[in-house]
Design a protein around this motif. Structure first.
Motif, PDB file in Angstrom:
ATOM      1  N   ASP A   1     -13.068 -66.812 -28.693  1.00 38.09           N
ATOM      2  CA  ASP A   1     -13.547 -67.805 -29.423  1.00 38.09           C
ATOM      3  C   ASP A   1     -14.786 -68.467 -29.031  1.00 38.09           C
ATOM      4  O   ASP A   1     -14.888 -69.690 -29.562  1.00 38.09           O
ATOM      5  CB  ASP A   1     -12.519 -68.868 -29.575  1.00 38.09           C
ATOM      6  N   GLU A   2     -15.549 -67.959 -28.200  1.00 36.37           N
ATOM      7  CA  GLU A   2     -16.657 -68.577 -27.865  1.00 36.37           C
ATOM      8  C   GLU A   2     -17.868 -68.722 -29.135  1.00 36.37           C
ATOM      9  O   GLU A   2     -18.021 -69.800 -29.296  1.00 36.37           O
ATOM     10  CB  GLU A   2     -17.564 -67.575 -26.703  1.00 36.37           C
ATOM     11  N   ARG A   3     -17.939 -67.925 -30.033  1.00 32.40           N
ATOM     12  CA  ARG A   3     -18.484 -68.251 -31.351  1.00 32.40           C
ATOM     13  C   ARG A   3     -17.331 -68.649 -32.092  1.00 32.40           C
ATOM     14  O   ARG A   3     -16.594 -67.654 -32.844  1.00 32.40           O
ATOM     15  CB  ARG A   3     -19.283 -66.834 -31.645  1.00 32.40           C
ATOM     16  N   ILE A   4     -17.229 -70.036 -32.111  1.00 26.60           N
ATOM     17  CA  ILE A   4     -15.749 -70.430 -32.621  1.00 26.60           C
ATOM     18  C   ILE A   4     -15.520 -69.751 -34.080  1.00 26.60           C
ATOM     19  O   ILE A   4     -16.144 -69.377 -35.038  1.00 26.60           O
ATOM     20  CB  ILE A   4     -16.125 -71.906 -32.910  1.00 26.60           C
ATOM     21  N   ARG A   5     -14.010 -69.241 -34.030  1.00 29.27           N
ATOM     22  CA  ARG A   5     -13.440 -68.436 -34.995  1.00 29.27           C
ATOM     23  C   ARG A   5     -13.227 -69.336 -36.070  1.00 29.27           C
ATOM     24  O   ARG A   5     -11.923 -69.621 -36.519  1.00 29.27           O
ATOM     25  CB  ARG A   5     -12.455 -67.696 -34.743  1.00 29.27           C
ATOM     26  N   VAL A   6     -14.355 -69.354 -36.993  1.00 33.08           N
ATOM     27  CA  VAL A   6     -14.223 -70.089 -38.502  1.00 33.08           C
ATOM     28  C   VAL A   6     -14.925 -69.216 -39.481  1.00 33.08           C
ATOM     29  O   VAL A   6     -16.167 -68.691 -39.188  1.00 33.08           O
ATOM     30  CB  VAL A   6     -14.687 -71.630 -38.237  1.00 33.08           C
ATOM     31  N   PRO A   7     -14.539 -69.329 -40.666  1.00 34.81           N
ATOM     32  CA  PRO A   7     -15.401 -68.640 -41.767  1.00 34.81           C
ATOM     33  C   PRO A   7     -16.719 -69.039 -41.855  1.00 34.81           C
ATOM     34  O   PRO A   7     -17.492 -68.256 -42.541  1.00 34.81           O
ATOM     35  CB  PRO A   7     -14.715 -69.218 -42.877  1.00 34.81           C
ATOM     36  N   GLU A   8     -17.165 -70.225 -41.250  1.00 29.27           N
ATOM     37  CA  GLU A   8     -18.502 -70.891 -41.393  1.00 29.27           C
ATOM     38  C   GLU A   8     -19.456 -70.278 -40.330  1.00 29.27           C
ATOM     39  O   GLU A   8     -20.427 -70.857 -40.004  1.00 29.27           O
ATOM     40  CB  GLU A   8     -18.336 -72.299 -41.440  1.00 29.27           C
ATOM     41  N   TRP A   9     -18.926 -69.257 -39.424  1.00 33.74           N
ATOM     42  CA  TRP A   9     -19.573 -69.250 -38.285  1.00 33.74           C
ATOM     43  C   TRP A   9     -21.084 -68.699 -38.710  1.00 33.74           C
ATOM     44  O   TRP A   9     -22.067 -69.037 -37.762  1.00 33.74           O
ATOM     45  CB  TRP A   9     -18.884 -68.000 -37.182  1.00 33.74           C
ATOM     46  N   ALA A  10     -21.250 -67.504 -39.685  1.00 30.43           N
ATOM     47  CA  ALA A  10     -22.440 -67.044 -40.005  1.00 30.43           C
ATOM     48  C   ALA A  10     -23.332 -68.074 -40.367  1.00 30.43           C
ATOM     49  O   ALA A  10     -24.599 -68.124 -40.016  1.00 30.43           O
ATOM     50  CB  ALA A  10     -22.274 -66.351 -41.187  1.00 30.43           C
TER      51      ALA A  10
END
Length: 473
Positions: free
Chosen positions: A398-407
């Motif tokens: 989850d370092e690149r936090i696991r959210v739909p908004e990551w992009a």
């Protein structure tokens, strides 16, 4: 029925085979393998050289099962756009996709991916010796689990690091640390690139990729390395989803990253990974950034710098923290596929330990215990051996936090980070601009509504990812 050919139909097929004078008798296993003979499945794959060692096995699968696999490639920087275009159209043109860990939440939350547990449980579709628990737990769950549901099966994993010319370091009487030994600190990094920088000879001490598209995996590791112990977990947001990217720790990380410019090539603001590899291979840079899976293809093997390098992790930060960066690729089935079962038959065949070990002996990624423990794989890719323990106990899916908004988060990081690199913004202004747009994205996503059902912040307790893979099925 869960398959297009039930056990009764297979048994009938076996009986017909035994009765027919011209037809050889088929075992149950053989009949299961041929049950989708004549079908075609379409795979959209990111175009990475080290993945090709796995795809090279496809003709074996086609011969064994009678299923045709059409493979279409997309460059990395076009993969998400091309994938989303097909997914959102719901045509089911592609049955399978290669999926970067950082896009899983976006795809799964939108309903674009098929849950896979039911296929794993189906003995008519999955080999008896598939051995799901042979996958490294954090690799398996980190690559494929979203909202407690399995959507992808991992076939490549690794971490971000830095390669340096070991021979140059030795010639300059610089210490050559080992990966994860704690000696490669943020100060040691600067001393190394400073000592190896020879601008007058056209040699940069280091080359990175400040192009706006890449900041989500170039700057993020430094954010994690620079966090004070009390702030760990708050790299992007706090527990209440207040955006924290403009924190003092992240400001220190950004100023440190911008400090590399003294030792990087001039006019490098639009550099991507291709420039990193090219300059390093030409001997025009003493160090550069890499992903673990790229090493064999780009820096060893037939590379002009093969055998001359040392591979290190992100520098240890000022508070003693080692960045837990984790990256991976998985295979997922389209929710709109018309050939879901045939697609799964291919997916589980190509991610079987037999295929993965053979491919990693050539340079493909590692995701299973059996690959990391294989003497032949260790001989072929000695630079991956010391990452096994890291993937078992330290890696943070989850370092690149696991959210739909990551992009969107990654995009605004790149936009304003690049402006800071060009001195069009101060570091403070860049982080504040990132924070504003991140907050807007979360507000649009409904994170600040009363009784909002926000995603769990799993990066705060990584034990979530340590469950045995079979526990998710």
């Amino acid at each position: 029925m869960t398959t297009e050919y039930s056990r009764r139909q297979i048994t009938k097929l076996l009986g017909s085979a035994a009765a027919g004078l011209a037809m050889p008798a088929l075992s149950m296993a053989q009949a299961r393998k041929r049950q989708f003979e004549g079908r075609t499945v379409n795979l959209l794959a990111v175009q990475f050289g080290h993945h090709q060692h796995l795809w090279n096995l496809i003709p074996e699968f086609e011969k064994e099962t009678g299923i045709k696999v059409n493979l279409e490639y997309a460059p990395f920087d076009q993969t998400r756009e091309k994938t989303l275009l097909d997914m959102s159209s719901k045509t089911g043109r592609f049955d399978l996709f290669t999926i970067d860990i950082m896009w899983l939440a976006e795809y799964a939350a939108a309903g674009y991916l098929e849950p896979l547990s039911k296929y794993l449980k189906n003995k008519d579709l999955t080999a008896d010796d598939y051995d799901i628990d042979d996958f490294v737990p954090r690799v398996f769950s980190g690559t494929g689990i979203y909202n407690n549901t399995l959507y992808n099966i991992a076939f490549d994993s690794g971490t971000v690091g830095h390669e340096f010319r070991r021979d140059w370091m030795e010639k300059a009487n610089l210490p050559v640390p080992k990966r994860f030994d704690g000696k490669f600190t943020h100060t040691a990094f600067m001393e190394t690139v400073g000592a190896l920088n020879e601008a007058s000879k056209g040699v940069a001490g280091y080359v990175t990729q400040p192009q706006r598209w890449f900041w989500g995996w170039t700057f993020t590791p430094l954010m994690y390395a620079f966090q004070k112990p009390a702030n760990v977990g708050n790299e992007f947001v706090d527990k209440d989803w207040n955006v924290t990217i403009a924190s003092d720790d992240n400001l220190a990380a950004l100023k440190y990253y911008l400090g590399w410019r003294k030792f990087t090539p001039k006019n490098d603001a639009n550099f991507g990974y291709g420039e990193v590899v090219s300059l390093y291979q030409q001997g025009k840079a003493a160090g550069g950034i890499h992903y673990l899976g790229f090493i064999g293809e780009q820096f060893e093997g037939t590379s002009p710098v093969a055998g001359k390098n040392v591979y290190l992790h992100t520098p240890v930060g000022p508070h003693g923290r080692t960045d837990p960066f984790f990256g991976s690729w998985g295979l997922g089935v389209s929710a709109d596929s018309k050939q879901k079962e045939a697609a799964w038959v291919f997916l589980q065949w190509i991610t079987h330990k037999n295929q993965l070990i053979r491919a990693s002996e050539k340079g493909a990624g590692l995701v299973r215990h059996s690959q990391f423990k294989s003497p032949t794989v260790a001989k072929a890719q000695p630079w991956v051996v010391d990452c096994y323990e890291f993937l078992l106990k330290t890696a943070n899916p989850d370092e690149r936090i696991r959210v739909p908004e990551w992009a969107q988060i990654s995009e605004v990081m790149g936009l304003y980070g690049n402006k800071a690199w060009l001195n069009e913004m101060t570091p403070e202004q860049a982080l504040e601009a990132m924070a504003k747009e991140m907050k807007d994205a979360f507000r649009k996503g409904g994170y600040y509504r009363s009784n909002a059902k926000n995603p769990p912040q799993l990066w705060r307790n990584l034990s979530y990812y340590d469950k045995k893979p079979s526990g998710w099925i």
